[in-house]
Scaffold this motif. Structure first.
Motif, PDB file in Angstrom:
ATOM      1  N   ARG A   1     -10.584 -99.931  48.500  1.00  0.00           N
ATOM      2  CA  ARG A   1     -12.022-100.108  48.294  1.00  0.00           C
ATOM      3  C   ARG A   1     -12.371-100.004  46.817  1.00  0.00           C
TER       4      ARG A   1
ATOM      5  N   GLY B   1      -9.437-101.154  54.089  1.00  0.00           N
ATOM      6  CA  GLY B   1     -10.446-100.106  54.156  1.00  0.00           C
ATOM      7  C   GLY B   1     -10.000 -98.800  53.553  1.00  0.00           C
TER       8      GLY B   1
ATOM      9  N   HIS C   1     -11.196-103.172  45.166  1.00  0.00           N
ATOM     10  CA  HIS C   1     -12.085-104.301  45.472  1.00  0.00           C
ATOM     11  C   HIS C   1     -13.353-104.237  44.634  1.00  0.00           C
ATOM     12  N   GLY C   2     -13.930-103.035  44.530  1.00  0.00           N
ATOM     13  CA  GLY C   2     -15.138-102.897  43.717  1.00  0.00           C
ATOM     14  C   GLY C   2     -14.906-103.276  42.273  1.00  0.00           C
TER      15      GLY C   2
ATOM     16  N   ARG D   1      -9.014 -95.987  50.713  1.00  0.00           N
ATOM     17  CA  ARG D   1      -9.824 -95.581  49.566  1.00  0.00           C
ATOM     18  C   ARG D   1      -9.449 -96.335  48.305  1.00  0.00           C
TER      19      ARG D   1
END
Length: 423
Positions: free
Chosen positions: A340, A335, A343-344, A337
């Motif tokens: 994330r 989780g 992952h995107g 920054r």
């Protein structure tokens, strides 16, 4: 229409997707294996989003089209930086296609296998895709067949398939000879009436194969330099081998190797370009201020890609792969920054062919809708008035396209249908 679908271009990565899957399925250290593969997905995802920016520019800023190299007297900083960023797309995809071919042939479990049949099928598929699907997505019709980045990636795959049984040392020598030596061929040119013109246009000189008639054919991406890049990517494959890199120490060694490659590329660029020695057709010149000088230094030839162009872009790719693995893939709290963001990016990089086709047709639809509603406001084109709008439209599309891309990525993971792997 500019032929920078490079970038964008991209899209040998559908081959890289399946090779990465084969490489990651049986890895003994699963955390490190996923991190390494994810770093490649993130790299592809990043250049896909850069490519989206460039294609939004092509749609809605075409009245301010750029030449190759760019005309600095009429190019703003925003336009220059956006176009320069797009230079990274095609080199990343072609190089990683070579890497992925090696990973496919040297899987982490079982005996080595030949990637020739895989390369031939994917290469022919890409060439057919360029002709049947991609071209019409740009103009909505056929009046010129543009042989662009998808075509040249397919042709590079076929070249690698033909040379796949060469010893890696010979392949390395051939790849380096092409990448470092093709600028010597720049003075050579042929007229359309000469028999060798068509072959030379396919390999080195951008131009029309057929310039008259109902259907014209133009080679926008000369293939020879890209053949050298894919060969070097294949030679570099062992850097990412999960057999050779299965613990923290060896992962660190891999990152060190990538850093050394990146530094070598950029130092060599600084020397060759800094002294205008070799590797670029247009010498840089000092401008009225530092900004103009920097634009001149980095105003590089893409069609065909000069040695300077490839040194800058591939060097940046090596540094980025290290950063993704260290800070986005294998580190950070769940989780966090960076996690994330990583992952995107990996979502977009996991199904690049699907994203590529989807975004082109979305842009075609949006442009026609905008032109229908607002009319042509820049000559025959509809366009926005600043690069700020291009960045804004791109940001909106990144958010909007993320959800169908994520859905298809999940669907592909669980699908047993063979044709899905091509997307």
């Amino acid at each position: 229409m500019s032929s920078n679908i490079s970038s964008n271009s991209a899209l040998s990565a559908h081959f890289s997707e399946q090779a990465s899957a084969h490489a990651s399925e049986q890895v003994s250290n699963r955390v490190l294996g996923r991190s390494r593969i994810n770093s490649i997905d993130m790299m592809r995802g990043l250049v896909m989003l850069i490519m989206l920016l460039d294609h939004v520019r092509e749609r809605f800023f075409l009245h301010m089209q750029v030449s190759d190299p760019m005309d600095l007297s009429s190019t703003s900083w925003g336009l220059f930086l956006s176009r320069f960023a797009a230079h990274f797309c095609a080199p990343v995809f072609v190089f990683l296609t070579g890497v992925s071919a090696w990973l496919y042939a040297n899987r982490s479990h079982g005996e080595p296998r030949s990637a020739r049949a895989f390369l031939i099928k994917r290469g022919l598929f890409l060439i057919a895709l360029e002709i049947v699907v991609i071209n019409i997505s740009w103009m909505g019709n056929y009046h010129t067949l543009w042989l662009q980045v998808i075509w040249v990636i397919g042709l590079s795959m076929l070249t690698l398939a033909a040379l796949i049984n060469l010893p890696r040392a010979w392949m390395a020598l051939l790849g380096f000879a092409i990448v470092f030596g093709h600028n010597l061929l720049t003075p050579i040119g042929f007229q359309p009436s000469e028999w060798v013109y068509s072959l030379w246009t396919l390999l080195h000189d951008r131009g029309y194969l057929v310039s008259e008639g109902a259907l014209k054919i133009k080679v926008s991406y000369p293939a020879l330099p890209w053949m050298g890049v894919i060969l070097l990517g294949y030679v570099a494959g062992p850097i990412f081998s999960q057999k050779l890199n299965s613990n923290l120490l060896e992962a660190s060694q891999r990152q060190q190797t990538l850093l050394q490659l990146g530094i070598s590329c950029w130092v060599l660029f600084a020397v060759l370009r800094g002294f205008n020695l070799y590797g670029e057709t247009l010498p840089w010149q000092a401008g009225a201020h530092l900004g103009e000088t920097l634009m001149s230094v980095f105003n590089l030839t893409k069609y065909p890609p000069s040695l300077s162009f490839l040194l800058v872009t591939l060097g940046g790719m090596f540094f980025s792969l290290v950063a993704f693995e260290r800070y986005f893939a294998s580190s950070g709290k769940v989780g966090g920054r960076l996690a994330r963001v990583g992952h995107g990016l990996s979502v977009f990089g996991s199904v690049p062919m699907f994203f590529y086709i989807l975004h082109l047709y979305v842009l075609l639809l949006l442009y026609r809708l905008a032109k229908f509603i607002f009319g042509a406001n820049h000559g025959e084109y509809f366009g926005v008035n600043s690069m700020g709008w291009i960045w804004f439209i791109t940001g909106v599309l990144v958010i909007a396209l993320y959800y169908p891309v994520k859905w298809f990525s999940e669907y592909k993971k669980h699908s047993t249908q063979a044709w899905i792997k091509y997307l």
